[in-house]
Design a protein around this motif. Structure first.
Motif, short mmCIF file in Angstrom:
data_model
loop_
_atom_site.label_atom_id
_atom_site.label_comp_id
_atom_site.label_asym_id
_atom_site.label_seq_id
_atom_site.Cartn_x
_atom_site.Cartn_y
_atom_site.Cartn_z
N ASN A 409 0.85 -1.19 0.00
CA ASN A 409 0.00 0.00 0.00
C ASN A 409 0.88 1.23 0.00
OD1 ASN A 409 -1.88 2.02 0.28
ND2 ASN A 409 -2.97 1.09 2.00
N GLU A 414 -4.79 2.04 4.52
CA GLU A 414 -5.57 0.80 4.55
C GLU A 414 -4.62 -0.38 4.78
OE1 GLU A 414 -9.17 -1.13 4.59
OE2 GLU A 414 -8.89 1.02 4.23
N PRO A 417 -7.24 -5.97 2.35
CA PRO A 417 -8.60 -6.18 1.87
C PRO A 417 -9.47 -6.81 2.94
CG PRO A 417 -7.14 -7.89 1.03
CD PRO A 417 -6.27 -6.91 1.76
N ARG A 509 -2.60 -1.23 -3.55
CA ARG A 509 -3.70 -0.29 -3.34
C ARG A 509 -3.73 0.70 -4.50
NH1 ARG A 509 -8.49 -0.41 -0.65
NH2 ARG A 509 -9.12 1.67 0.06
N ASN A 512 -8.21 4.88 -6.89
CA ASN A 512 -9.67 5.03 -6.84
C ASN A 512 -10.45 3.76 -7.13
OD1 ASN A 512 -9.02 4.81 -9.52
ND2 ASN A 512 -10.22 6.56 -10.21
N ARG A 513 -9.77 2.60 -7.18
CA ARG A 513 -10.48 1.36 -7.52
C ARG A 513 -10.16 0.24 -6.53
NH1 ARG A 513 -9.14 -0.30 -13.30
NH2 ARG A 513 -7.10 0.56 -12.79
N GLY A 514 -9.90 0.61 -5.30
CA GLY A 514 -9.64 -0.41 -4.28
C GLY A 514 -8.29 -1.08 -4.49
N TRP A 515 -8.26 -2.39 -4.37
CA TRP A 515 -7.03 -3.14 -4.54
C TRP A 515 -6.91 -3.66 -5.96
CZ3 TRP A 515 -3.65 -3.06 -0.53
CH2 TRP A 515 -4.15 -2.69 0.73
N ASP A 550 -19.37 -8.35 -5.02
CA ASP A 550 -18.66 -7.75 -6.15
C ASP A 550 -17.59 -8.68 -6.71
OD1 ASP A 550 -20.11 -5.39 -6.01
OD2 ASP A 550 -18.75 -4.51 -4.54
N PHE A 602 -8.56 -9.88 -7.25
CA PHE A 602 -8.10 -8.49 -7.17
C PHE A 602 -7.90 -7.86 -8.55
CE2 PHE A 602 -6.59 -10.51 -3.23
CZ PHE A 602 -7.25 -9.71 -2.31
N ASN A 604 -8.90 -5.87 -11.53
CA ASN A 604 -9.95 -4.91 -11.83
C ASN A 604 -10.37 -4.99 -13.29
OD1 ASN A 604 -10.39 -3.50 -9.31
ND2 ASN A 604 -8.33 -2.66 -9.55
#
Length: 671
Positions: A409, A414, A417, A509, A512-515, A550, A602, A604
């Motif tokens: 990260n 954070e 997850p 990390r 703007n889209r998490g992990w 999700d 993970f 995206n």
């Protein structure tokens, strides 16, 4: 310390002081939106390419596709009409630099001015089998018919106003598809020429290439950090024209004078080049460096060497491609586009062989994104993972994977997850023993290409789906790997995805889209990445309680880029395997990785992905519930986020549609 300014020649070093015809700085084509009249320097009047493709690579026709020429040029003897800022351009080509054509280096690449030659091996002749394998009788595979198609139609999946990046990616994807297919065919018939050269010849003849016409500065659509495995790839996308020479250059008029300047160099490691510093490169000139002592001679200040010397005075930008040893191949190389450099100084010195060699010190232009620096950084991490900073967890898999999965990260505080169980096994609704078994092969050792008696080969249409290095040749409705029912050993080349991941992954990390997921190693197009692992769920469960999940994978129709990954059969006279979005048939399997999963959970979404999914079977025969395996859509550079297309929003998936944040130029807005 600035090594360029404080360089002092040694006893065997001689500073070069060769003045250009006129010490005038050229005005190279300005970027869009820049007023070229703001400069007080004389404009560039003439540009003519130097150093053509080797004989047999087509090119006799004016390419109608992918030409981003910003000024007039003469390409293969064809003068393109145009004007410069000062009126009509006087295009007068000069002789091409004929590179040495004999000899191959260790990775099967041609000898170049910046490589050491080595003797190549003749390919063994092998008998092939009929393509349909109907009678099992040995027969020569029909020789492909190369079609000279109208440029542009072959890449019809591109929008009419495609941006340069889309065109470069499409051209490169087509090249790779042709190369993999030829490699597959060559294993069952006489292979008198390398697959990459065959693919290049077809594309040249069909005018499928990008950035036709030489230019100073960037090649539109080619990004810093892009990686390549063959020199022909550089030619096809217009990054570096000579398929063998290490120096690409062109002739240009500066006012009333004509001069040659270097526009791109490939530092492939054949000479005593210094490349430890990622911002400075000491590059050796071409010529004289032969393994045969009788052929060694002092380098001459001509052609590419002269162009480099002229560029020392002109101070024009030069594209630099750096070559490194491929860690996955014993004698392979990986070429990385490292951006724009300028020559700061030049001199002459004796090499360890006693010949006089020209040296050029280049400095990387500031403000560019990292290229080769990322490669060197990730190679250190692979050797010693403890050197990777900002680590939250050393191994997210807790030993489940043979190679630790790093959790990093660098964005916020954070710590990781949401809670889930890491596993590398799919949990089915019913035991595998209750599913229909898959017919295995009777091969005693390993499955061989072209063996009509191999049941697994016949399941896959008569050809083994993977190359000898484990790269997938093309997409299919289902890939059948050898499994427990087969007699072949675990070393069989048809056992790839079932062996699990083989890369150093890190979960990181995003802003703007998490992990997200990325890899420390370079990944070749067609290479296996990972399996989508989780719990297989039924239709009823999806409809009832998936609103908060999700992590559900469904085989909905992906974008056109994924569907056309194996584009190219038409170019060699074979039937197209393309399945349109209207013809695409989804599978009923649905997998949730919310509670249990692996690194795949993970990945995206992206409307312009670099990964695609492929159904694979090996341990049961229920084709409605195959394993979902991910493969590389194109070459992926280290530390590039791995993404796949979650699918086009349709009537069945509209209730689960989300706003897309992929940032792609072709973003659909929803996924």
């Amino acid at each position: 310390m600035d090594r360029a300014r404080n360089f002092i020649p040694g006893p065997n070093q001689e500073l070069l002081d060769i003045k250009p015809i006129r010490s005038l700085a050229p005005m190279f084509p300005a970027p869009m939106g820049v007023n070229i009249n703001q400069s007080s320097t004389p404009p560039l009047v003439c540009v003519t390419p130097v150093g053509q493709f080797p004989t047999g690579f087509g090119g006799g026709n004016l390419p109608a596709f992918g030409s981003f020429a910003t000024f007039n040029a003469t390409v293969n003897g064809f003068s393109q009409a145009g004007t410069s800022a000062n009126g009509a351009i006087d295009a007068t080509p000069i002789s091409a630099y004929k590179t040495r054509s004999s000899g191959l280096n260790g990775d099967g690449e041609p000898y170049s001015g910046n490589q050491t030659s080595a003797s190549g091996r003749k390919a063994k002749k092998r008998s092939g089998f009929a393509a349909d394998g109907s009678d099992g009788v040995k027969a020569k595979r029909p020789k492909p018919v190369y079609k000279n198609l109208v440029a542009g139609k072959e890449l019809a999946f591109l929008p009419p106003q495609s941006n340069p990046r889309e065109i470069v990616e499409a051209v490169h994807m087509t090249f790779e598809a042709l190369r993999r297919r030829h490699l597959q065919m060559d294993e069952t018939q006489d292979a008198s020429r390398r697959a990459d050269l065959k693919a290049g010849a077809i594309m040249m003849a069909s005018n499928i290439r990008a950035n036709v016409g030489k230019r100073v500065g960037t090649a539109p659509g080619v990004e810093i950090g892009d990686i390549f495995y063959f020199r022909m790839e550089l030619c096809i996308i217009g990054l570096h024209a000579p398929s063998m020479g290490g120096i690409d250059y062109m002739s240009a008029k500066f006012g009333a004078d004509e001069d040659s300047v270097a526009i791109c160099i490939v530092a492939a490691g054949g000479y005593e080049n210094e490349d430890d510093d990622t911002d400075t490169l000491v590059y050796s000139g071409s010529g004289g460096n032969s393994r045969n002592t009788e052929e060694r001679h002092d380098q001459k200040l001509e052609r590419g060497n002269l162009a480099l010397e002229r560029s020392t005075h002109r101070k024009n930008e030069i594209r630099v491609v750096r070559g490194f040893k491929d860690p996955a191949m014993v004698a392979g190389k990986i070429y990385i586009y490292d951006g724009l450099y300028k020559i700061q100084e030049s001199w002459k010195e004796k090499t360890k062989f006693g010949i006089n060699c020209f040296k050029y010190r280049l400095h990387r232009e500031p403000g560019q994104r990292d290229g080769a620096a990322i490669w060197k950084m990730t190679q250190r991490w692979i050797q010693d993972p403890s050197t990777r900073g900002r680590v939250v967890l050393r191994d997210l898999s807790s030993g489940t994977e043979s190679i630790p999965v790093c959790l990093v990260n660098e964005v916020d505080h954070e710590k990781g997850p949401g809670q889930f169980t890491y596993t590398n096994q799919v949990k089915y609704l019913r035991p595998l023993s209750s599913m229909a078994p898959m017919q295995g092969c009777g091969c005693q050792s390993v499955c061989l290409p072209g063996d009509a008696n191999c049941a697994c080969g016949q399941h896959n249409g008569g050809d083994l789906p993977y190359s000898s290095s484990g790269v997938l040749v093309c997409r299919k409705p289902v890939i059948y790997e050898c499994g427990e029912a087969c007699h072949c050993t675990l070393n069989c080349r048809n056992r790839v995805s079932q062996k699990g991941i083989r890369f150093h992954f890190e979960v990181f990390r995003t802003v703007n889209r998490g992990w997200g997921l990325r890899c420390w190693e370079p990944i070749r197009a067609g290479a296996f990445i990972c399996e989508y692992v989780g719990e297989v769920i039924d239709e009823l469960k999806v409809n009832l309680d998936d609103s908060e999940d999700d992590y559900i994978f469904q085989t909905v129709c992906p974008g056109e880029k994924t569907l056309k990954w194996n584009f190219g059969p038409e170019l060699i006279g074979e039937q197209s395997t393309y399945v349109s979005a209207e013809e695409f048939q989804p599978l009923p399997i649905k997998i949730s990785a919310k509670k249990m999963g692996n690194v795949s959970r993970f990945m995206n979404h992206s409307c312009s992905p670099n990964v695609f999914w492929q159904p694979v079977q090996y341990n049961h025969g229920d084709d409605k519930h195959p394993h979902i395996m991910f493969f590389a859509l194109n070459h992926i550079a280290p530390m590039t986020e791995l993404t796949y297309d979650y699918g086009v929003v349709g009537e069945e998936t509209s209730q689960r549609a989300k706003t897309c944040l992929c940032g792609s130029l072709t973003c659909r807005g929803l996924f």
